[in-house]
Design a protein around this motif. Structure first.
Motif, PDB file in Angstrom:
ATOM      1  N   ILE A  56      74.981  31.624  28.906  1.00 56.77           N
ATOM      2  CA  ILE A  56      73.950  31.974  27.934  1.00 56.77           C
ATOM      3  C   ILE A  56      74.089  33.417  27.465  1.00 56.77           C
ATOM      4  CG2 ILE A  56      71.441  32.204  27.645  1.00 56.77           C
ATOM      5  CD1 ILE A  56      71.186  29.567  29.097  1.00 56.77           C
ATOM      6  N   TYR A  57      74.538  34.344  28.354  1.00 61.59           N
ATOM      7  CA  TYR A  57      74.719  35.725  27.904  1.00 61.59           C
ATOM      8  C   TYR A  57      75.727  35.777  26.763  1.00 61.59           C
ATOM      9  CZ  TYR A  57      79.300  36.140  30.128  1.00 61.59           C
ATOM     10  OH  TYR A  57      80.617  35.968  30.448  1.00 61.59           O
ATOM     11  N   LYS A 104      68.414  27.199  20.069  1.00 69.22           N
ATOM     12  CA  LYS A 104      68.874  26.177  21.019  1.00 69.22           C
ATOM     13  C   LYS A 104      70.187  26.629  21.643  1.00 69.22           C
ATOM     14  CE  LYS A 104      66.128  22.486  20.995  1.00 69.22           C
ATOM     15  NZ  LYS A 104      65.113  22.985  21.923  1.00 69.22           N
ATOM     16  N   PHE A 105      70.282  26.507  22.950  1.00 67.26           N
ATOM     17  CA  PHE A 105      71.501  26.907  23.632  1.00 67.26           C
ATOM     18  C   PHE A 105      72.307  25.692  24.044  1.00 67.26           C
ATOM     19  CE2 PHE A 105      68.817  30.609  24.169  1.00 67.26           C
ATOM     20  CZ  PHE A 105      69.704  31.622  23.857  1.00 67.26           C
ATOM     21  N   SER A 139      72.529  23.163  50.433  1.00 67.15           N
ATOM     22  CA  SER A 139      73.954  22.844  50.337  1.00 67.15           C
ATOM     23  C   SER A 139      74.663  23.643  49.250  1.00 67.15           C
ATOM     24  CB  SER A 139      74.156  21.339  50.128  1.00 67.15           C
ATOM     25  OG  SER A 139      73.619  20.949  48.892  1.00 67.15           O
ATOM     26  N   VAL A 140      73.930  24.134  48.264  1.00 71.61           N
ATOM     27  CA  VAL A 140      74.549  24.909  47.183  1.00 71.61           C
ATOM     28  C   VAL A 140      73.652  26.072  46.795  1.00 71.61           C
ATOM     29  CG1 VAL A 140      75.241  24.875  44.741  1.00 71.61           C
ATOM     30  CG2 VAL A 140      75.765  22.903  46.176  1.00 71.61           C
ATOM     31  N   HIS A 141      74.247  27.241  46.577  1.00 78.64           N
ATOM     32  CA  HIS A 141      73.535  28.387  46.017  1.00 78.64           C
ATOM     33  C   HIS A 141      74.512  29.087  45.083  1.00 78.64           C
ATOM     34  CE1 HIS A 141      71.492  32.567  46.703  1.00 78.64           C
ATOM     35  NE2 HIS A 141      71.261  32.072  45.508  1.00 78.64           N
ATOM     36  N   LYS A 142      74.283  28.979  43.758  1.00 81.32           N
ATOM     37  CA  LYS A 142      75.244  29.485  42.774  1.00 81.32           C
ATOM     38  C   LYS A 142      74.539  30.097  41.579  1.00 81.32           C
ATOM     39  CE  LYS A 142      79.524  26.677  42.655  1.00 81.32           C
ATOM     40  NZ  LYS A 142      80.367  27.460  43.442  1.00 81.32           N
ATOM     41  N   ILE A 165      78.283  28.839  36.923  1.00 79.00           N
ATOM     42  CA  ILE A 165      78.616  27.411  36.810  1.00 79.00           C
ATOM     43  C   ILE A 165      79.121  27.103  35.400  1.00 79.00           C
ATOM     44  CG2 ILE A 165      77.598  25.088  36.745  1.00 79.00           C
ATOM     45  CD1 ILE A 165      75.725  26.094  39.039  1.00 79.00           C
ATOM     46  N   ARG A 166      78.409  27.644  34.388  1.00 76.10           N
ATOM     47  CA  ARG A 166      78.827  27.387  33.000  1.00 76.10           C
ATOM     48  C   ARG A 166      80.187  28.022  32.732  1.00 76.10           C
ATOM     49  NH1 ARG A 166      73.305  29.389  32.179  1.00 76.10           N
ATOM     50  NH2 ARG A 166      71.914  27.582  32.059  1.00 76.10           N
ATOM     51  N   ASP A 167      80.392  29.235  33.277  1.00 75.52           N
ATOM     52  CA  ASP A 167      81.607  29.994  33.033  1.00 75.52           C
ATOM     53  C   ASP A 167      82.812  29.351  33.722  1.00 75.52           C
ATOM     54  OD1 ASP A 167      82.819  32.071  31.804  1.00 75.52           O
ATOM     55  OD2 ASP A 167      81.788  33.656  32.908  1.00 75.52           O
ATOM     56  N   GLN A 168      82.671  29.056  35.017  1.00 73.20           N
ATOM     57  CA  GLN A 168      83.819  28.603  35.810  1.00 73.20           C
ATOM     58  C   GLN A 168      84.066  27.111  35.700  1.00 73.20           C
ATOM     59  OE1 GLN A 168      83.131  30.117  39.719  1.00 73.20           O
ATOM     60  NE2 GLN A 168      83.317  32.246  39.078  1.00 73.20           N
ATOM     61  N   GLN A 169      82.996  26.332  35.570  1.00 69.42           N
ATOM     62  CA  GLN A 169      83.177  24.884  35.531  1.00 69.42           C
ATOM     63  C   GLN A 169      83.058  24.345  34.114  1.00 69.42           C
ATOM     64  OE1 GLN A 169      82.745  23.396  38.965  1.00 69.42           O
ATOM     65  NE2 GLN A 169      81.955  25.205  39.972  1.00 69.42           N
ATOM     66  N   GLY A 170      82.559  25.158  33.177  1.00 72.87           N
ATOM     67  CA  GLY A 170      82.334  24.677  31.812  1.00 72.87           C
ATOM     68  C   GLY A 170      81.393  23.493  31.778  1.00 72.87           C
ATOM     69  N   MET A 171      80.435  23.501  32.699  1.00 71.74           N
ATOM     70  CA  MET A 171      79.532  22.358  32.835  1.00 71.74           C
ATOM     71  C   MET A 171      78.089  22.745  32.558  1.00 71.74           C
ATOM     72  SD  MET A 171      80.718  20.536  36.338  1.00 71.74           S
ATOM     73  CE  MET A 171      80.356  18.805  36.355  1.00 71.74           C
ATOM     74  N   GLU A 172      77.315  21.772  32.075  1.00 81.06           N
ATOM     75  CA  GLU A 172      75.874  21.956  32.002  1.00 81.06           C
ATOM     76  C   GLU A 172      75.341  21.946  33.427  1.00 81.06           C
ATOM     77  OE1 GLU A 172      73.818  19.143  29.602  1.00 81.06           O
ATOM     78  OE2 GLU A 172      75.271  19.279  27.975  1.00 81.06           O
ATOM     79  N   LEU A 173      74.252  22.684  33.659  1.00 83.24           N
ATOM     80  CA  LEU A 173      73.669  22.703  35.002  1.00 83.24           C
ATOM     81  C   LEU A 173      73.319  21.289  35.460  1.00 83.24           C
ATOM     82  CD1 LEU A 173      71.346  25.829  35.202  1.00 83.24           C
ATOM     83  CD2 LEU A 173      73.787  25.631  35.604  1.00 83.24           C
ATOM     84  N   GLU A 174      72.751  20.502  34.525  1.00 87.91           N
ATOM     85  CA  GLU A 174      72.338  19.136  34.858  1.00 87.91           C
ATOM     86  C   GLU A 174      73.540  18.303  35.336  1.00 87.91           C
ATOM     87  OE1 GLU A 174      69.149  18.081  34.705  1.00 87.91           O
ATOM     88  OE2 GLU A 174      69.518  16.003  35.239  1.00 87.91           O
ATOM     89  N   ASP A 175      74.662  18.412  34.599  1.00 88.02           N
ATOM     90  CA  ASP A 175      75.857  17.648  34.967  1.00 88.02           C
ATOM     91  C   ASP A 175      76.424  18.125  36.309  1.00 88.02           C
ATOM     92  OD1 ASP A 175      75.646  16.176  32.699  1.00 88.02           O
ATOM     93  OD2 ASP A 175      77.102  17.355  31.546  1.00 88.02           O
TER      94      ASP A 175
END
Lengths: 129, 235
Positions: free
Chosen positions: A9-10, A2-3, B204-207, B212-222
């Motif tokens: 993820i890397y 589970k991630f 409107s967004v292409h990332k 997103i996880r690295d820079q915003q520390g956010m889940e994709l869903e959030d």
């Protein structure tokens, strides 16, 4: 596996490999599955696995052999250093949290000793049960 | 060469502006989530890419610019709507073999075994999950530069979902790009390289997903939900 979707993820794949090395699930010199197989095992993107492996190869944790695949390093010194780094990382998390509760270094040490003693007592109790 | 380049795309339907000023470049060898609310224009964008809908602007797939040449570079199964319900799976496969020279029968056999598809079954008898599995098997059996999957997970059980995700990881060719639409990003988040969001009638967004996880520390869903925060209510 589970991630945590908040963490790249890397990065989590790298931590997973370190963890498997520490527990002995991945022995020194062991061959890793092919990239696509790893992606399937972990249910993640192939490029993400590739990125994690490239970083592990660059730092020497894994050794890539042309046409043969990726292997866990057999360099005991490097493995020992890696283990030390992991221990320090874990301790840093605990230390920072305790420090955040306004505990002094001495208090943290004595609390840790008390905690370990209590655990020992609990473990003995459970044996007697 | 890019897998897909869209420039200044504009599409109207019955005097209604559906998409405008769409700019998008997708690199080869990526799995990309196409996100957006129901009716945002995700399916329309896919149909524009394949050439089955016609808009203004340019769309290039692996160097091919006309609708006819693009069709040879894109694999998209538009919900199997063209087949009559009595047709058997093996007849659909025969049809694909005859229409698409790049259809790889060995790949189809592997996929159909993995997904437990039965060639003797009739299309009309398939459950929602099995129908989606058939679409995946047919779509990924072609050898092209760009694969499009339109909401393969809507209304299917978690076991089928897992099988479909594993098929995507296993059978998407190394240098091909796969664009997969969904309005619930969490179920596909771990397999995505990038996300593309269709909102306000445009891209409107292409990332990058890990960006997103690295820079915003956010889940994709959030992160995805945050794009809608503070604006109009969409429910």
């Amino acid at each position: 596996m589970k991630f945590d979707d908040k963490v790249p993820i890397y990065y989590q794949i790298k931590q997973h490999v370190y963890h498997e090395m520490m527990t002995g699930a991945l022995q020194p010199g062991a061959k890793l599955p092919a990239v696509r197989q790893l992606a399937l095992d972990l249910t993640v993107n192939v490029n993400t696995v590739q990125r994690a492996l490239s970083e592990l190869i660059a730092e020497g944790t894994l050794v890539s052999q042309r046409g043969k695949g990726n292997f866990v390093t057999s360099d005991q010194e490097l493995i020992a250093r890696l283990k030390e780094t992991l221990i320090m990382t874990q301790l840093a998390v605990a230390y920072d949290q305790l420090h955040g509760l306004n505990m002094s270094d001495d208090e943290i040490i004595t609390s840790m000793q008390r905690y370990i003693k209590q655990r020992e007592v609990q473990t003995d109790d459970s044996i007697n049960d | 060469m890019t897998a897909l380049t869209i420039k200044d795309l504009r599409y109207k339907h019955n005097q209604h502006l559906i998409l405008h000023d769409v700019q998008l470049e997708l690199a080869p060898g990526k799995i990309i989530g196409l996100l957006g609310e129901n009716g945002a224009g995700k399916t329309t964008l896919m149909r524009l890419i394949t050439g089955s809908a016609k808009g203004k602007g340019t769309i290039e797939v692996n160097g091919a610019t006309t609708a006819v040449t693009r069709k040879q570079q894109v694999s998209f199964t538009d919900h199997l709507n063209g087949f009559n319900s009595g047709i058997k799976l093996q007849q659909i496969v025969k049809f694909y073999q005859s229409v698409y020279p790049d259809f790889n029968s060995d790949r189809y056999q592997e996929l159909s075994t993995f997904l437990n598809l039965d060639g003797q079954q009739k299309l009309a008898a398939l459950s929602k999950g099995t129908r989606e599995k058939l679409i995946i098997a047919l779509t990924l059996s072609r050898q092209v530069a760009l694969y499009l999957l339109d909401e393969p997970f809507s209304g299917i059980d978690s076991m089928s979902r897992k099988k479909i995700i594993n098929s995507i990881i296993k059978w998407t060719p190394d240098n091909a790009t796969l664009l997969i639409s969904d309005h619930y990003v969490t179920e596909i988040a771990p397999i995505l390289d990038e996300i593309v969001v269709v909102k306000d009638q445009t891209v409107s967004v292409h990332k990058g997903a890990d960006e997103i996880r690295d820079q915003q520390g956010m889940e994709l869903e959030d992160y995805y939900e945050s794009l809608y925060a503070g604006g109009d209510t969409h429910d």
